[in-house]
Scaffold this motif. Sequence first.
Motif: not given
Length: 291
Positions: A61-89
């Motif tokens: 789990a510690m290996a992830l903190y460089r890319y997502a420092p918290s669970k909130d960052a993961l949640l924001d990343g999921l929103v980012e994933q959806l909007y990235t898909e929107l941009y690609e679409d």
Amino acid sequence: MASSTQPDRRKVDIGHATERRRGRRRLSRERVLAAALDLVDHEGLSALSMRRVAAELDVEAMALYRYAPSKDALLDGLVEQLYTELYEDLAREEPAPRGQAADLPEWRAELLRGACALYRIALAHPHVVPLLATRLLAVPLARRPLAVLQAHERVLTLLDRAGLDEQGVVTAYRAVTGWVLGYIFSDLRAMVENPDEPDPAFRLGLHLMPARELPRLRETAPAMAEKGGYQELTDGLDALLDGILAAHAARAAKEDPARDGGPASASTSTSDDEARPDTVSDDDEARPGTV
């Protein structure tokens, strides 16, 4: 008209387990967020944790903190994933829904296309959809992911081309985004009480709702359980835009009663017989363009 076809979920290679164990695949932010999205798509938001995502990637789990420092960052990343898909679409430049490109100004056809694209992505990732409300309510504008901000920018740019003034653009932006997100939330809300029950009434748990107090809700629930689809989404957005443009035209006419026929009119008549309220048409106000 409801659509029963759901798009395939976008696949991002998170690496084969054997390759990960042999160290052949390095972690990246994209792989971490892809693993988080895959986990939530299959098991729901309640399954999301740094430990579970790390397990999906066969790392600590510690290996992830460089890319997502918290669970909130993961949640924001999921929103980012959806909007990235929107941009690609949207970057694929597919035609506007229902063949409307020929009879609508480009700004308006593009708004409809964006709404349909976001709806399509929401159908593919229903477990992530609640974050479109909770994270955007919690995260200040300037701290939202770039993909989210680019979606905001796109809508505002398109509305600029509608010929609205600054306040009109803001009002229209709130109305358009409110309708599209509200429609998605309504269409994907939980309705089924018992998915294994073949009888519609018991499937929806209508026997649990007091008949005397909720007669209309019980009667309408089966229809509400069906998805509205793209047609209802775009019909509602069309009606909303018609109202916004009409209100803008009425305000313009009130502020300048001598104007005849809208901003693009060349008429200079000021007589009571010839003067008419300012109106907005697609040809008058819309200036086609792309984001």
